[in-house]
Design an enzyme around this catalytic site. Structure first.
Site, PDB file in Angstrom:
ATOM      1  N   CYS A  29      11.797  22.738  -9.606  1.00  0.00           N
ATOM      2  CA  CYS A  29      11.892  21.773  -8.521  1.00  0.00           C
ATOM      3  C   CYS A  29      13.114  22.086  -7.435  1.00  0.00           C
ATOM      4  O   CYS A  29      14.272  21.724  -7.853  1.00  0.00           O
ATOM      5  CB  CYS A  29      12.084  20.374  -8.858  1.00  0.00           C
ATOM      6  SG  CYS A  29      12.399  19.200  -7.661  1.00  0.00           S
ATOM      7  N   CYS A  32      15.136  19.019  -6.150  1.00  0.00           N
ATOM      8  CA  CYS A  32      15.788  18.682  -7.388  1.00  0.00           C
ATOM      9  C   CYS A  32      17.299  19.293  -7.525  1.00  0.00           C
ATOM     10  O   CYS A  32      18.568  18.741  -7.536  1.00  0.00           O
ATOM     11  CB  CYS A  32      15.292  18.566  -8.573  1.00  0.00           C
ATOM     12  SG  CYS A  32      13.591  17.808  -8.654  1.00  0.00           S
TER      13      CYS A  32
END
Length: 106
Positions: A29, A32
């Site tokens: 991700c 993230c």
């Protein structure tokens, strides 16, 4: 920031007392990973009253689904083991995250 595992999640978060912030993320991700340094700064700033944890969902998919983490990044505030607030991927800006933390910082 405390790195959680699927084994430690229940003890540290669901049986924890007070406010506990959990950053659900994964290696794949990119948003993230982009947020992570700033989230760590917030942990240093507010960590005296809120416990900050992170959970790599790659290693705990079932746990993430059980916590209704359906997209990443998901940043969740727990109080005494119950989910109190959450910011999901579309709203995951550092400003929104800090504003959520401030609501629970007493």
């Amino acid at each position: 920031m405390l790195e959680l595992t699927k084994e430690s999640f229940e003890t540290e978060v669901l049986k924890g007392e007070g406010y506990i912030f959990v950053d659900f993320w994964s290696q794949g991700c990119e948003p993230c990973k982009a947020l992570m340094p700033e989230v760590h700064e917030l942990a240093e700033k507010y960590g005296d009253k809120i416990k900050f944890c992170s959970m790599d969902t790659t290693k705990a998919r079932r746990l993430a689904i059980k916590q209704k983490v359906l997209g990443l990044p998901t940043l969740t505030m727990y109080k005494d083991g119950e989910k109190a607030d959450e910011i999901t991927k579309d709203d995951a800006t550092i400003e929104n995250i800090e504003s959520m933390i401030k609501k629970y910082y007493e």
